[in-house]
Design an enzyme around this catalytic site. Structure first.
Site, mmCIF file in Angstrom:
data_model
loop_
_atom_site.group_PDB
_atom_site.id
_atom_site.type_symbol
_atom_site.label_atom_id
_atom_site.label_comp_id
_atom_site.label_asym_id
_atom_site.label_seq_id
_atom_site.Cartn_x
_atom_site.Cartn_y
_atom_site.Cartn_z
ATOM 1 N N ARG A 246 0.847 -1.194 0.000
ATOM 2 C CA ARG A 246 0.000 0.000 0.000
ATOM 3 C C ARG A 246 0.877 1.235 0.000
ATOM 4 N NH1 ARG A 246 -5.334 -1.454 1.195
ATOM 5 N NH2 ARG A 246 -5.582 -3.372 2.405
ATOM 6 N N ARG B 11 -6.599 -4.158 -1.521
ATOM 7 C CA ARG B 11 -7.990 -3.733 -1.592
ATOM 8 C C ARG B 11 -8.209 -2.284 -1.170
ATOM 9 N NH1 ARG B 11 -11.969 -7.681 -1.737
ATOM 10 N NH2 ARG B 11 -10.762 -9.074 -0.404
ATOM 11 N N HIS C 277 2.036 -10.031 0.245
ATOM 12 C CA HIS C 277 1.732 -9.185 1.389
ATOM 13 C C HIS C 277 2.958 -8.967 2.269
ATOM 14 C CE1 HIS C 277 -0.452 -8.294 5.308
ATOM 15 N NE2 HIS C 277 -1.012 -7.437 4.479
ATOM 16 N N TYR D 292 -0.151 3.911 12.384
ATOM 17 C CA TYR D 292 -0.116 2.462 12.562
ATOM 18 C C TYR D 292 1.124 2.086 13.371
ATOM 19 C CZ TYR D 292 -3.545 1.592 8.760
ATOM 20 O OH TYR D 292 -4.662 1.549 7.967
ATOM 21 N N ARG E 169 -6.025 -7.234 17.832
ATOM 22 C CA ARG E 169 -6.780 -5.999 17.652
ATOM 23 C C ARG E 169 -8.160 -6.241 17.049
ATOM 24 N NH1 ARG E 169 -4.922 -3.537 13.026
ATOM 25 N NH2 ARG E 169 -6.893 -3.842 11.984
#
Length: 688
Positions: free
Chosen positions: A377, A407, A437, A470, A566
């Site tokens: 991303r 996505r 990923h 993050y 989480r």
């Protein structure tokens, strides 16, 4: 048995229901009066945005199962697909109702701070003049208004777009319907001229209601009303088989097609007239498998994520200054430092600039010959991408494995992929049947007559924007053995018919389950030998039944398992005879907990990994993921220390259980708010 209780079946909690309970934790932050007021509004926005994505992906998937005539009871944790859709809808209706109550409470409290969110009935003369001018200059040119009647075919409404459904009652008592698309190019909240110490804000929806007479001035109506509606569409990407199109073009076309995917959720203002609602639903083809949610006056509450701060820093979280890493300078060569020892970056507590610095130095250094990196991303404005383009222009051989199917972030990746392609970057678009990923980078640098590797492996995306909110770990290393494994993975991208063996990294889809099971089995064996068995895990989600079952096996054997999860958690902790030795907490706070850590006690000599992989079937079996061992004892201790701080949180930690109630951890000891305590931990390290 309640709807929610029926989501717990045998050994597992249904993943969709568990995810909705995670989103309920986000809603708790919006409700929490200790959270600054504007931040509470923003949590409402996050809650709403999360829900939009949930319907696009998870609800849409279950709906596809129903339409295929399947029950999928085993795959859905013991609930039939059709029943699950009904349970989801009821939970969401309840949550939406709760979110409205929270919104009203926040709006009331904002008035005490001289911030007034007004609607079209509360506009005074001065505001009227400002609004009319703003409408004509800023809003009207961007407006799309659709006049409806029985003969007109309703165009596809945009996914997650907000619309005002307008009904005009004509002089002959006939009805004329219309739709106004609320333009995304205009800020959702319009700040009106300040009056003394008072701030006034109007939502663009209400501004449009105030200007209905201007929009429909060619109609001679007796009365006019407008109510908001929103439709959410299936977010799955469907690919064409056209061999003449490049992969980038196929993804790009697929992203555009998402805008007209099958509807899965219809939200409407519950005060809308019945005839207007029935007319719209028949026009849109809404059916019983869609989730139909009566809501409040305003939808697209995700826009509250961008609610204006008005300079009121007292109503926001205190800003923290991202810290430097002790011993690692942004002013000198990062390669020289890494050659001597490994370094760990823990964002957002420490600055992400080290990652950008690494790539910029690689782009300029004449000794650097190759750069290989995975991209999942990218930020909208990406210094990472710019550095890679710069490196290619400088003659480096740059290989980028870029995941165009990340996505809802596909477009930024597509745009940068095209720019990279233009300057000769070697682009790899994943592996057939697998998403890439993993988060890793390796460079080769010519030093004397040999090539030396430097690199980094991370739990998070190489994205400057998300790195501010993050929590993620990034290991900078010149460990040649680890980086040789990284290089092998890039070889797998090129020749994926060949499955490599790795000596240090644990790599999905071929090895993660097997290697993790071995590590768990070792803890079980330790207990059988009278030693301590300990597993400590931190991740976003766990939904793989195989992984859950293995942890149950460890618990039954007497292994102590501590988990910080989480998001969704299909595992049920604390059940006698099954999971009595497993504890699970979830921390939701200012930052989004994103790092993945696996710690295995190993009889007092812990084995520790940072990973890109959650314990979900997709991560273990359908993605290229990397778990990296930590060999540096100082870094290993640092990760254990920060895990301990998070585990001991008694302010923002919720205890997960089969009740799905999201109860806060009760503890009368000194208050520990882990995210603030971790920042203080790094401050102290700098002082020491």
């Amino acid at each position: 048995m309640t709807k929610l209780e029926s989501s717990v079946h045998n050994s597992y909690i249904n993943r969709e229901i568990s995810w909705l309970q995670f989103n309920a934790r986000v809603l708790q932050e919006a409700e929490d009066e200790t959270v600054p007021l504007i931040e509470r509004l923003r949590f409402l926005g996050i809650f709403s945005n999360n829900l939009d994505e949930f319907f696009k992906v998870r609800y849409a998937t279950v709906k596809r199962i129903v339409e295929a005539g399947k029950g999928a009871k085993n795959e859905l944790g013991g609930i039939r697909a059709k029943e699950l859709l009904e349970i989801i809808t009821q939970i969401v209706i309840d949550q939406q109702s709760e979110s409205l109550d929270i919104l009203y409470d926040i709006v009331k409290k904002l008035k005490n701070e001289n911030i007034y969110i007004i609607n079209e009935t509360q506009i005074d003369d001065a505001q009227h003049d400002f609004i009319k001018e703003y409408f004509l200059k800023e809003v009207s040119p961007a407006l799309v208004t659709i006049i409806l009647n029985d003969e007109v075919v309703l165009p596809n409404l945009k996914d997650s777009g907000a619309y005002l459904a307008v009904k005009m009652l004509m002089p002959d008592d006939t009805k004329q319907f219309a739709l106004i698309e609320i333009p995304k190019s205009v800020n959702r909240f319009v700040v009106l001229p300040k009056q003394g110490e008072k701030f006034f804000i109007i939502a663009v929806d209400d501004l449009l209601r105030h200007c209905l007479s201007d929009i429909f001035n060619i109609f001679d109506y007796k009365s006019i009303s407008a109510h908001m509606i929103k439709i959410t569409r299936d977010g799955e990407l469907d690919f064409e088989s056209d061999l003449s199109k490049s992969f980038i073009d196929k993804i790009s076309d697929s992203v555009k097609h998402r805008e007209v995917g099958e509807p899965v959720r219809f939200v409407y203002d519950k005060t809308i007239d019945k005839d207007t609602l029935e007319f719209l639903m028949s026009k849109m083809g809404i059916d019983e498998t869609d989730s139909i949610i009566p809501g409040g006056r305003y939808h697209n509450r995700r826009d509250y994520m961008g609610f204006p701060s008005l300079g009121r820093t007292d109503l926001l979280y205190d800003k923290i200054e991202a810290l430097p890493i002790k011993g690692l300078s942004l002013q000198t060569s990062i390669f020289e430092a890494i050659a001597k020892k490994d370094y760990l970056l823990h964002a957002p507590y420490q600055t992400f600039s080290y990652v950008v610095k690494f790539l910029r130095e690689a782009a300029l250094d004449p000794k650097v010959k190759t750069i290989k990196i995975t991209i999942y991303r990218l930020a909208e404005i990406s210094h990472i991408a710019s550095s890679l383009i710069n490196a290619a222009i400088n003659g480096k051989t740059v290989t980028v494995s870029i995941e165009l199917r990340a996505r809802f972030d596909e477009q930024a990746n597509i745009n940068y992929a095209k720019q990279m392609e233009e300057v000769g970057v070697n682009l790899i678009f994943g592996v057939a049947g697998l998403k890439v990923h993993s988060k890793m980078c390796v460079i080769e640098r010519e030093e004397g007559k040999k090539f030396h590797r430097y690199g980094f492996i991370s739990t998070g995306n190489f994205n400057e924007s998300t790195a501010k909110i993050y929590t993620d770990y990034t290991l900078f290393t010149a460990n040649q053995k680890i980086l040789k494994d990284v290089d092998k993975i890039f070889g797998f991208f090129e020749t994926n018919y060949k499955i490599n063996k790795y000596k240090h990294l644990i790599v999905s889809p071929h090895y993660t389950k097997r290697e993790v099971f071995k590590l768990i089995d070792k803890e079980i064996e330790n207990v059988s030998l009278g030693k301590e068995g300990l597993i400590r895990l931190k991740m976003n989600s766990i939904s793989s039944y195989d992984m859950v079952d293995k942890l149950y096996e460890a618990s039954r054997a007497g292994v102590k398992v501590q988990m910080i999860v989480r998001g969704l958690c299909c595992l049920i902790p604390g059940v006698p005879g099954m999971s009595e030795n497993i504890e699970v907490i979830s921390v939701v706070d200012k930052f989004l907990e994103h790092s993945r850590i696996y710690i295995f006690g190993n009889n007092g000599n812990p084995k520790l990994y940072i990973s890109s992989a959650d314990w979900m079937t997709r991560n273990i079996e359908n993605r290229v993921e990397v778990s990296c061992p930590i060999y540096d004892e100082e870094i290993k201790q640092e990760i254990i220390d920060t895990f301990n701080i998070c585990w001991n949180d008694n302010v923002k930690a919720r205890v997960l259980s089969d009740s799905q109630e999201n109860n806060y951890r009760v503890n009368d000891n000194k208050k520990i708010r882990s995210q603030y305590a971790i920042y203080d931990y790094y401050l102290k390290k700098l002082e020491d």
